[in-house]
Scaffold this motif. Structure first.
Motif, short mmCIF file in Angstrom:
data_model
loop_
_atom_site.label_atom_id
_atom_site.label_comp_id
_atom_site.label_asym_id
_atom_site.label_seq_id
_atom_site.Cartn_x
_atom_site.Cartn_y
_atom_site.Cartn_z
N UNK A 198 2.42 -6.23 8.96
CA UNK A 198 1.09 -5.63 9.00
C UNK A 198 1.05 -4.43 9.95
N UNK A 199 1.74 -4.54 11.06
CA UNK A 199 1.82 -3.41 12.00
C UNK A 199 2.51 -2.22 11.36
N UNK A 200 3.57 -2.50 10.60
CA UNK A 200 4.29 -1.43 9.90
C UNK A 200 3.38 -0.75 8.88
N UNK A 201 2.62 -1.53 8.15
CA UNK A 201 1.70 -0.95 7.16
C UNK A 201 0.67 -0.05 7.85
N UNK A 245 -1.33 5.39 9.44
CA UNK A 245 -1.59 6.40 10.46
C UNK A 245 -0.74 7.65 10.22
N UNK A 246 0.53 7.44 9.80
CA UNK A 246 1.42 8.57 9.53
C UNK A 246 0.87 9.44 8.40
N UNK A 286 19.67 5.89 -12.20
CA UNK A 286 18.54 5.10 -12.69
C UNK A 286 17.32 5.43 -11.82
N UNK A 287 16.16 5.14 -12.36
CA UNK A 287 14.94 5.34 -11.57
C UNK A 287 14.74 4.14 -10.66
N UNK A 288 13.93 4.35 -9.63
CA UNK A 288 13.68 3.28 -8.68
C UNK A 288 12.68 2.25 -9.22
N UNK A 289 12.13 2.53 -10.39
CA UNK A 289 11.26 1.55 -11.03
C UNK A 289 9.82 1.62 -10.51
N UNK A 290 9.07 0.59 -10.81
CA UNK A 290 7.65 0.58 -10.52
C UNK A 290 7.34 0.26 -9.05
N UNK A 291 8.35 -0.06 -8.25
CA UNK A 291 8.10 -0.31 -6.82
C UNK A 291 7.83 0.98 -6.07
N UNK A 292 8.16 2.11 -6.71
CA UNK A 292 7.92 3.42 -6.08
C UNK A 292 7.01 4.24 -6.97
N UNK A 302 0.79 -1.22 0.00
CA UNK A 302 0.00 0.00 0.00
C UNK A 302 0.82 1.27 0.00
N UNK A 303 2.13 1.18 0.20
CA UNK A 303 2.99 2.36 0.27
C UNK A 303 4.17 2.28 -0.69
#
Length: 370
Positions: A86-89, A94-95, A362-368, A6-7
């Motif tokens: 899951x807690x990190x997500x 919340x952030x 280089x770009x960070x790609x599609x993960x970002x 999700x991030x």
């Protein structure tokens, strides 16, 4: 950086950890660090009068509850790692919610007290004048402009200056009532330094003299036509001449002094690349960027503002992607120096390689995603 559901790709840090023989479980400690950061920021903003939405409270409670389940599960197990992730997500959710609530309420308060906000929004005009269509679109979008003054392009031959493009761009800005930013006048990377200057490599006094002459020529020509000078750019990450930190400070200080002496009415700004200091992991510098800026301000050279360059989505040499709360906290740290902040943001238009790119990145790609 870590990919979080999700991030996307996000830079995350743990809380402070004591040294011990046993290894720490990384997902658990990342979740602990983010939860602690969100709780501390929430408490600080609440003391300042922030009305905290229930969605923030509820999401944070869920993150803490899930973290507790991960902490009491068998350490190192797949179940514990999954709960920590899951807690990190949830903590990142919340952030994001907390930062959005703060921005909305802070802007609302400023509008009530100050009316319409005096915001300047602009872009770099590039190396050539805008065509008619681009100029029309620019004027509908921005109220400020950055006129680049690249030493390499203006003084390709020693003592011979080519001001035609700058003249045209500044005249266009003034005719359309734009706030004019000019520079950076000095930026020590291969794209900005003339080839003939490299003959002085190892001779700092000669380099200082050449750089000073260019600053004097530029500021003298456009005095009264520029609202803000960027005297030096990316001073903390200079890529040429193997300059020491002391030499970078001297060059920057000299540029600021000359600019202030020649144009006392304009703002004088120095910009810093990678304001979180990612480059420190690859270089043996003593000065973090915040300390570099503090040293310049304490010297009382006439510096009136600080520029922060945030180049997102690039590696190496870019700013690592972070959540909105991290951005807010970093800007708060820089604002403690007491100087106005000017933010420059760039993002890649595509994740594909760019054959026209001037830097080896280089770009960070599609993960970002921005």
């Amino acid at each position: 950086p870590r990919v979080v559901d999700g991030h996307g790709l996000t830079a995350i840090s743990t809380a402070t950890l004591r040294e011990r023989p046993e290894p720490y479980m990384l997902p658990l400690e990342l979740a602990r660090g983010k939860i602690g950061q969100v709780r501390n920021q929430l408490a600080e903003w609440r003391m300042l009068g922030l009305s905290v939405p229930e969605s923030v409270e509820q999401t944070l409670r869920s993150a803490i509850r899930t973290f507790g389940d991960a902490a009491v599960a068998c350490q190192g197990s797949a179940a514990s790692a999954a709960l920590a992730e899951e807690s990190l997500r949830l903590a990142l959710d919340a952030a994001v919610l907390l930062a959005a609530a703060f921005c909305e309420q802070a802007v609302s308060i400023r509008r009530r007290t100050c009316g319409r906000l005096a915001v300047q929004l602009g872009a770099d005009l590039g190396a050539t004048p805008l065509d008619e269509y681009a100029a029309s679109q620019y004027l509908q979008t921005f109220n400020a402009a950055v006129v680049p003054m690249v030493w390499r392009e203006i003084e390709a031959r020693e003592g011979t200056f080519s001001w035609e493009v700058c003249d045209e761009q500044i005249a266009w800005c003034r005719a359309n009532g734009m706030t004019v930013y000019a520079g950076p006048l000095l930026q020590f990377d291969p794209r900005c330094v003339p080839d003939w200057v490299y003959l002085s490599e190892g001779d700092f006094d000669s380099l200082l003299s050449f750089a000073s002459e260019f600053v004097v020529a530029a500021v003298s020509r456009y005095r009264g036509k520029v609202d803000a000078w960027v005297s030096a750019g990316r001073v903390n990450t200079a890529e040429t001449f193997s300059l020491t930190e002391e030499e970078r400070v001297k060059l920057t200080a000299r540029a600021v002094e000359l600019t202030r002496a020649l144009d006392s009415e304009a703002e004088v700004i120095v910009s810093f690349d990678q304001p979180w200091g990612e480059y420190l992991s690859r270089q043996g510098n003593d000065f973090p960027p915040l300390h570099f800026a503090d040293a310049l301000l304490r010297a009382e050279l006439g510096l009136t503002g600080l520029g922060l360059e945030v180049n997102l989505g690039y590696c190496p040499g870019g700013t690592l992607p972070r959540d909105p709360l991290e951005f807010s906290r970093n800007l708060d740290f820089w604002s403690l120096l007491g100087a106005p902040l000017h933010l420059t943001v760039s993002v890649p238009s595509s994740s594909l390689p760019d054959p026209l790119a001037q830097r080896r990145a280089r770009t960070l790609g599609e993960t970002w995603t921005p």
